[in-house]
Design an enzyme around this catalytic site. Structure first.
Site, PDB file in Angstrom:
ATOM      1  NE  ARG A   1      -4.208  -1.559  -0.025  1.00 30.70           N
ATOM      2  CZ  ARG A   1      -4.249  -2.628  -0.799  1.00 30.70           C
ATOM      3  NH1 ARG A   1      -3.224  -2.925  -1.596  1.00 30.70           N
ATOM      4  NH2 ARG A   1      -5.310  -3.414  -0.805  1.00 30.70           N
TER       5      ARG A   1
ATOM      6  CG  ASP B   1       1.715  -2.639  -8.343  1.00 31.30           C
ATOM      7  OD1 ASP B   1       1.611  -2.297  -9.542  1.00 31.30           O
ATOM      8  OD2 ASP B   1       0.845  -3.304  -7.751  1.00 31.30           O
TER       9      ASP B   1
ATOM     10  CD  GLU C   1      -3.017   3.018  -5.310  1.00 29.11           C
ATOM     11  OE1 GLU C   1      -1.817   2.747  -5.168  1.00 29.11           O
ATOM     12  OE2 GLU C   1      -3.892   2.148  -5.467  1.00 29.11           O
TER      13      GLU C   1
ATOM     14  CG  HIS D   1      -2.950  -1.181  -6.885  1.00 32.19           C
ATOM     15  ND1 HIS D   1      -3.220  -0.490  -5.741  1.00 32.19           N
ATOM     16  CD2 HIS D   1      -3.039  -2.493  -6.536  1.00 32.19           C
ATOM     17  CE1 HIS D   1      -3.471  -1.332  -4.758  1.00 32.19           C
ATOM     18  NE2 HIS D   1      -3.370  -2.563  -5.216  1.00 32.19           N
TER      19      HIS D   1
HETATM   20  P1  NAI Z   1      -1.294 -11.660   4.671  1.00 35.84           P
HETATM   21  O1  NAI Z   1      -2.366 -11.258   5.604  1.00 35.84           O
HETATM   22  O2  NAI Z   1      -1.201 -13.097   4.243  1.00 35.84           O
HETATM   23  O3  NAI Z   1       0.124 -11.254   5.282  1.00 35.84           O
HETATM   24  C1  NAI Z   1       0.372 -10.015   5.865  1.00 35.84           C
HETATM   25  C2  NAI Z   1       1.492 -10.201   6.864  1.00 35.84           C
HETATM   26  O4  NAI Z   1       1.826  -8.899   7.387  1.00 35.84           O
HETATM   27  C3  NAI Z   1       1.109 -11.082   8.055  1.00 35.84           C
HETATM   28  O5  NAI Z   1       2.108 -12.056   8.279  1.00 35.84           O
HETATM   29  C4  NAI Z   1       0.988 -10.109   9.206  1.00 35.84           C
HETATM   30  O6  NAI Z   1       1.357 -10.698  10.463  1.00 35.84           O
HETATM   31  C5  NAI Z   1       1.979  -9.042   8.799  1.00 35.84           C
HETATM   32  N1  NAI Z   1       1.764  -7.746   9.441  1.00 35.84           N
HETATM   33  C6  NAI Z   1       0.611  -7.208   9.889  1.00 35.84           C
HETATM   34  N2  NAI Z   1       0.843  -5.985  10.392  1.00 35.84           N
HETATM   35  C7  NAI Z   1       2.169  -5.756  10.257  1.00 35.84           C
HETATM   36  C8  NAI Z   1       3.014  -4.675  10.590  1.00 35.84           C
HETATM   37  N3  NAI Z   1       2.549  -3.574  11.173  1.00 35.84           N
HETATM   38  N4  NAI Z   1       4.339  -4.792  10.328  1.00 35.84           N
HETATM   39  C9  NAI Z   1       4.821  -5.912   9.738  1.00 35.84           C
HETATM   40  N5  NAI Z   1       4.078  -6.967   9.396  1.00 35.84           N
HETATM   41  C10 NAI Z   1       2.756  -6.882   9.655  1.00 35.84           C
HETATM   42  O7  NAI Z   1      -1.434 -10.693   3.414  1.00 35.84           O
HETATM   43  P2  NAI Z   1      -0.899 -10.928   1.931  1.00 35.84           P
HETATM   44  O8  NAI Z   1      -1.915 -11.652   1.131  1.00 35.84           O
HETATM   45  O9  NAI Z   1       0.480 -11.470   1.988  1.00 35.84           O
HETATM   46  O10 NAI Z   1      -0.886  -9.409   1.376  1.00 35.84           O
HETATM   47  C11 NAI Z   1       0.020  -8.456   1.884  1.00 35.84           C
HETATM   48  C12 NAI Z   1      -0.388  -7.084   1.370  1.00 35.84           C
HETATM   49  O11 NAI Z   1      -0.216  -7.034  -0.034  1.00 35.84           O
HETATM   50  C13 NAI Z   1      -1.877  -6.730   1.572  1.00 35.84           C
HETATM   51  O12 NAI Z   1      -2.103  -6.199   2.869  1.00 35.84           O
HETATM   52  C14 NAI Z   1      -2.120  -5.702   0.516  1.00 35.84           C
HETATM   53  O13 NAI Z   1      -1.878  -4.422   1.051  1.00 35.84           O
HETATM   54  C15 NAI Z   1      -1.062  -6.014  -0.544  1.00 35.84           C
HETATM   55  N6  NAI Z   1      -1.632  -6.472  -1.811  1.00 35.84           N
HETATM   56  C16 NAI Z   1      -1.322  -5.772  -2.939  1.00 35.84           C
HETATM   57  C17 NAI Z   1      -1.805  -6.176  -4.170  1.00 35.84           C
HETATM   58  C18 NAI Z   1      -1.430  -5.459  -5.425  1.00 35.84           C
HETATM   59  O14 NAI Z   1      -2.029  -5.706  -6.487  1.00 35.84           O
HETATM   60  N7  NAI Z   1      -0.442  -4.590  -5.408  1.00 35.84           N
HETATM   61  C19 NAI Z   1      -2.730  -7.320  -4.272  1.00 35.84           C
HETATM   62  C20 NAI Z   1      -2.935  -8.018  -3.033  1.00 35.84           C
HETATM   63  C21 NAI Z   1      -2.421  -7.584  -1.844  1.00 35.84           C
END
Ligand code: NAI
Length: 346
Positions: free
Chosen positions: A233, A257, A262, A294
């Protein structure tokens, strides 16, 4: 029961196509709307049971009140992140569901694509050879093998990113607010991660506590020449500070990305316009910055998964009274809602 009516905001050709395919039996009545969901446009959801929204739709308290008063019962996010929804305010008023994973591979692979493009100057080479310029001046890159990559967030996407980096022979260090207990990942403090990494990749959600986690102060701790990748993000990075860090030649490259401002820019064609955002324009003008709009999620597999999971979410909400992928402020704050998710959070 009448057909469930869905107001589908911020509709683009590619997601209309995947949703139409997944709704080929026309089980749901879908109103595709090009506009984003805002206080001004939520009236378009009149008569609908569900609003289906994406990353830049604004589900703020006023929007939630309007939707509730119109009888909308469910906000179905067709994405994983939910920082654009005031989930605390929504609690008790309107249920929120999301698509927790649609293709973590798509995002992790895009992060790697950005990294390789940047450090091997592929974006420059593509333009040069198109113009029959075969000079190699200014094209020197560096090996990934043996470099240290710091991964912030070791969830679904972060773990896949780590696996790919291991294939390149890179050293991995990571920070996560909730470190995985059963992994071989070397967890370090954030300060240590900033200090030791040649490359930093963000894979955590945006929350109040990590807004601008990469800022002037944290960048000072980083190695000179560090490459920063953000596919999570935009507001995880203080973009103006990033521009200064690049201008000072301290940050070696940025692969973005996502961008904190944005929402009015990405997903639109402004090629015939003067873009008013000077920070973004400055970033795009820099040879060591790559910006994609994105698009990390944008693969056929992910689009199909998004459509299928969204319909499953809607179906389970209305037909089975369950809500497997519900998010509420309790889910958001303690990472694990006290409800068991085989029923609704409230
Ligand atoms: P996930 O929920 O599987 O993993 C997120 C990880 O971040 C977890 O292990 C969690 O413990 C950790 N976390 C939570 N708060 C934190 C903090 N303050 N500091 C460090 N780590 C922290 O999520 P996933 O599927 O891996 O997605 C991650 C991020 O990717 C999403 O939150 C979203 O913002 C982004 N995303 C971007 C996309 C894009 O097209 N650019 C598409 C999908 C997701």
């Amino acid at each position: 029961m009448d057909r469930i009516k869905i107001a589908f905001f911020d509709a683009k050709d590619y997601d209309m196509q995947s949703f139409m395919e997944a709704n080929a039996d026309e089980k749901y009545e879908i109103k595709y709307l090009e506009t984003r969901l805002t206080e001004d446009t939520c009236v378009l959801a009149e008569g609908c049971d569900v609003v289906c929204v994406f990353v830049n739709d604004d589900v703020n308290p006023n929007v939630i009140d309007r939707l509730q008063s119109m009888g909308v019962k469910l906000v179905a996010l067709r994405c994983a992140g939910y920082n654009n929804v005031d989930v605390e305010y929504a609690y008790g008023k309107i249920h929120v569901v999301r698509v927790p994973a649609y293709s973590p591979y798509a995002v992790a692979e895009h992060a790697i694509a950005l990294l390789l493009t940047s450090i091997r100057r592929i974006h420059k080479a593509y333009i040069r050879t198109k113009d029959f310029n075969f000079s190699l001046n200014g094209m020197t890159g560096f090996d990934l093998h043996g470099k240290t990559v710091g991964v912030v967030g070791t969830g679904k996407i972060g773990r896949i990113f780590i696996d790919i980096c291991r294939g390149f022979g890179m050293n991995i260090i990571a920070y996560d607010k909730f470190p995985a207990k059963d992994s071989e990942i070397e967890y370090v403090t954030l300060d240590e991660l900033w200090e030791r990494s040649d490359i930093i990749s963000l894979h955590c959600p945006l929350t109040d506590e990590n807004l601008h986690m990469i800022n002037e102060e944290t960048m000072k701790k980083m190695k000179k020449g560090v490459v920063i990748i953000n596919t999570s993000r935009g507001a995880l990075i203080d973009t103006e500070a990033l521009v200064e860090g690049i201008k000072a030649r301290h940050i070696g490259a940025a692969c973005l990305d996502v961008y904190e401002e944005e929402s009015n820019i990405f997903f639109h064609d402004y090629s015939n316009h003067i873009v008013n955002d000077d920070t973004l324009a400055r970033l795009i003008s820099m040879p060591n910055v790559i910006v994609t709009s994105h698009q990390a999620f944008l693969t056929n597999e992910a689009l199909r998964n998004i459509a299928d999971t969204t319909f499953d979410n809607v179906r389970s909400f209305f037909e089975n009274e369950t809500c497997v992928n519900e998010v509420c402020y309790k889910c958001a704050n303690i990472s694990n809602c006290n409800q068991s998710h085989d029923k609704k959070c409230f």
